[in-house]
Design a protein around this motif. Structure first.
Motif, short mmCIF file in Angstrom:
data_model
loop_
_atom_site.label_atom_id
_atom_site.label_comp_id
_atom_site.label_asym_id
_atom_site.label_seq_id
_atom_site.Cartn_x
_atom_site.Cartn_y
_atom_site.Cartn_z
N THR A 114 0.85 -1.19 0.00
CA THR A 114 0.00 0.00 0.00
C THR A 114 0.89 1.24 0.00
OG1 THR A 114 -1.69 -1.19 1.24
CG2 THR A 114 -1.83 1.22 1.23
N PRO A 115 0.76 2.08 -1.04
CA PRO A 115 1.67 3.22 -1.16
C PRO A 115 1.40 4.32 -0.12
CG PRO A 115 0.15 3.14 -3.03
CD PRO A 115 -0.14 1.97 -2.18
N ASP A 116 2.44 4.62 0.65
CA ASP A 116 2.37 5.74 1.59
C ASP A 116 3.56 6.67 1.41
OD1 ASP A 116 4.49 4.36 2.74
OD2 ASP A 116 3.48 3.99 4.65
N GLY A 117 4.47 6.30 0.48
CA GLY A 117 5.62 7.16 0.20
C GLY A 117 6.75 7.05 1.19
N ILE A 118 6.67 6.09 2.12
CA ILE A 118 7.72 5.91 3.13
C ILE A 118 8.33 4.52 2.95
CG2 ILE A 118 8.23 5.82 5.60
CD1 ILE A 118 5.64 7.56 5.96
N PHE A 119 9.63 4.48 2.66
CA PHE A 119 10.33 3.21 2.46
C PHE A 119 10.70 2.66 3.84
CE2 PHE A 119 12.79 1.04 -1.06
CZ PHE A 119 13.17 -0.06 -0.31
N GLY A 120 9.80 1.85 4.39
CA GLY A 120 10.02 1.26 5.70
C GLY A 120 10.29 -0.23 5.58
N PRO A 121 10.23 -0.94 6.71
CA PRO A 121 10.53 -2.38 6.74
C PRO A 121 9.61 -3.22 5.84
CG PRO A 121 10.44 -1.50 8.98
CD PRO A 121 9.99 -0.41 8.06
N ASN A 122 8.32 -2.88 5.75
CA ASN A 122 7.41 -3.65 4.89
C ASN A 122 7.80 -3.50 3.43
OD1 ASN A 122 5.94 -4.57 7.06
ND2 ASN A 122 4.35 -3.00 6.87
N THR A 123 8.14 -2.29 3.03
CA THR A 123 8.56 -2.06 1.65
C THR A 123 9.87 -2.78 1.37
OG1 THR A 123 7.43 0.08 1.64
CG2 THR A 123 9.11 -0.29 -0.06
N GLU A 124 10.80 -2.71 2.30
CA GLU A 124 12.09 -3.39 2.13
C GLU A 124 11.88 -4.90 1.95
OE1 GLU A 124 16.43 -3.24 4.19
OE2 GLU A 124 14.75 -3.72 5.52
N SER A 125 11.02 -5.49 2.78
CA SER A 125 10.74 -6.93 2.66
C SER A 125 10.12 -7.27 1.31
CB SER A 125 9.80 -7.39 3.78
OG SER A 125 10.45 -7.29 5.02
N ALA A 126 9.18 -6.44 0.87
CA ALA A 126 8.52 -6.67 -0.42
C ALA A 126 9.52 -6.53 -1.57
CB ALA A 126 7.35 -5.71 -0.61
N VAL A 127 10.42 -5.57 -1.47
CA VAL A 127 11.46 -5.40 -2.49
C VAL A 127 12.37 -6.63 -2.52
CG1 VAL A 127 13.54 -4.08 -3.11
CG2 VAL A 127 11.42 -2.87 -2.55
N LYS A 128 12.73 -7.14 -1.37
CA LYS A 128 13.58 -8.34 -1.31
C LYS A 128 12.88 -9.53 -1.96
CE LYS A 128 16.43 -7.24 2.71
NZ LYS A 128 16.74 -7.58 4.11
N ARG A 129 11.59 -9.70 -1.69
CA ARG A 129 10.84 -10.81 -2.31
C ARG A 129 10.80 -10.63 -3.83
NH1 ARG A 129 7.59 -9.78 2.13
NH2 ARG A 129 6.05 -8.67 0.86
N TYR A 130 10.59 -9.41 -4.26
CA TYR A 130 10.55 -9.12 -5.70
C TYR A 130 11.91 -9.43 -6.32
CZ TYR A 130 10.06 -6.57 -10.07
OH TYR A 130 10.03 -6.24 -11.40
#
Length: 151
Positions: A114-130
Motif C-alpha cells: 500500500t503506497p504511503d511514500g515511506i520506504f520502511g521495513p514492509n517495503t524493504e521486505s517486499a522489495v527483497k521478495r521481488y
C-alpha cells in the motif's frame, strides 16, 4: 475464470483458452512473458505482465482482466509497450529504507505494498521478495537493475 453479471473476469490461477488469448494480447503489446509465453496458465509471470500493462494503460492495477483491460489490450498496437523501455526513468540514486516521496510510492505499487511514500521495513521486505523472484541481487535496495525490472 468467474462471471459477475455476465462479465467475464480472468484472474490469477485461471487456466484455458481465455488465458492463452490474453497472454497473446499481452505479448503483442510488448509485455514480458519470456519464461512461459502463452501457455494458458495465469501464474505469477502473467499477473506481473497484466499489472504492468494496467499501470501503463492508466487502469486500476489489480491484476484482474475484466472488460476495461480486455478493451485496452485489443486497442493496443503491436509492441506499443516495449518491455525493455522503462516506464519511469531511474531517479539517479539508490532508493532504500528511510527514503520518502513519489519514487517510493511507485516502488510500493510495483511490489504490491500500500503506497504511503515511506520506504520502511514492509517495503524493504517486499522489495527483497521481488528481487528474489526476478533473480536479482537481494538487498532490499532499489538500484538501477531493480528499478528497470520494476518499470
Amino acid at each position: 475464470m468467474r462471471s459477475t453479471n455476465s462479465t467475464l473476469l480472468v484472474t490469477f490461477g485461471d487456466r484455458g483458452a481465455a488465458v492463452e488469448k490474453i497472454q497473446e494480447l499481452l505479448i503483442r503489446a510488448g509485455m514480458d512473458l519470456r519464461e512461459f509465453g502463452a501457455d494458458g496458465v495465469f501464474g505469477n509471470e502473467t499477473l506481473e505482465a497484466v499489472q504492468k500493462f494496467q499501470r501503463l494503460s492508466g487502469l486500476i492495477e489489480d491484476g484482474i482482466v475484466g472488460p476495461k483491460t480486455i478493451a485496452a489490450l485489443k486497442r493496443v498496437r503491436k509492441g506499443q509497450f516495449n518491455s525493455s523501455t522503462p516506464v519511469r526513468p531511474y531517479p539517479g540514486s539508490y532508493v532504500m529504507i528511510g527514503d520518502r516521496g513519489k519514487d517510493v510510492e511507485a516502488i510500493q505499487r510495483g511490489v504490491n505494498v500500500t503506497p504511503d511514500g515511506i520506504f520502511g521495513p514492509n517495503t524493504e521486505s517486499a522489495v527483497k521478495r521481488y528481487q528474489a523472484r526476478k533473480g536479482l541481487s537481494v538487498d532490499g535496495i532499489v538500484g538501477p537493475a531493480t528499478w528497470n525490472m520494476l518499470f
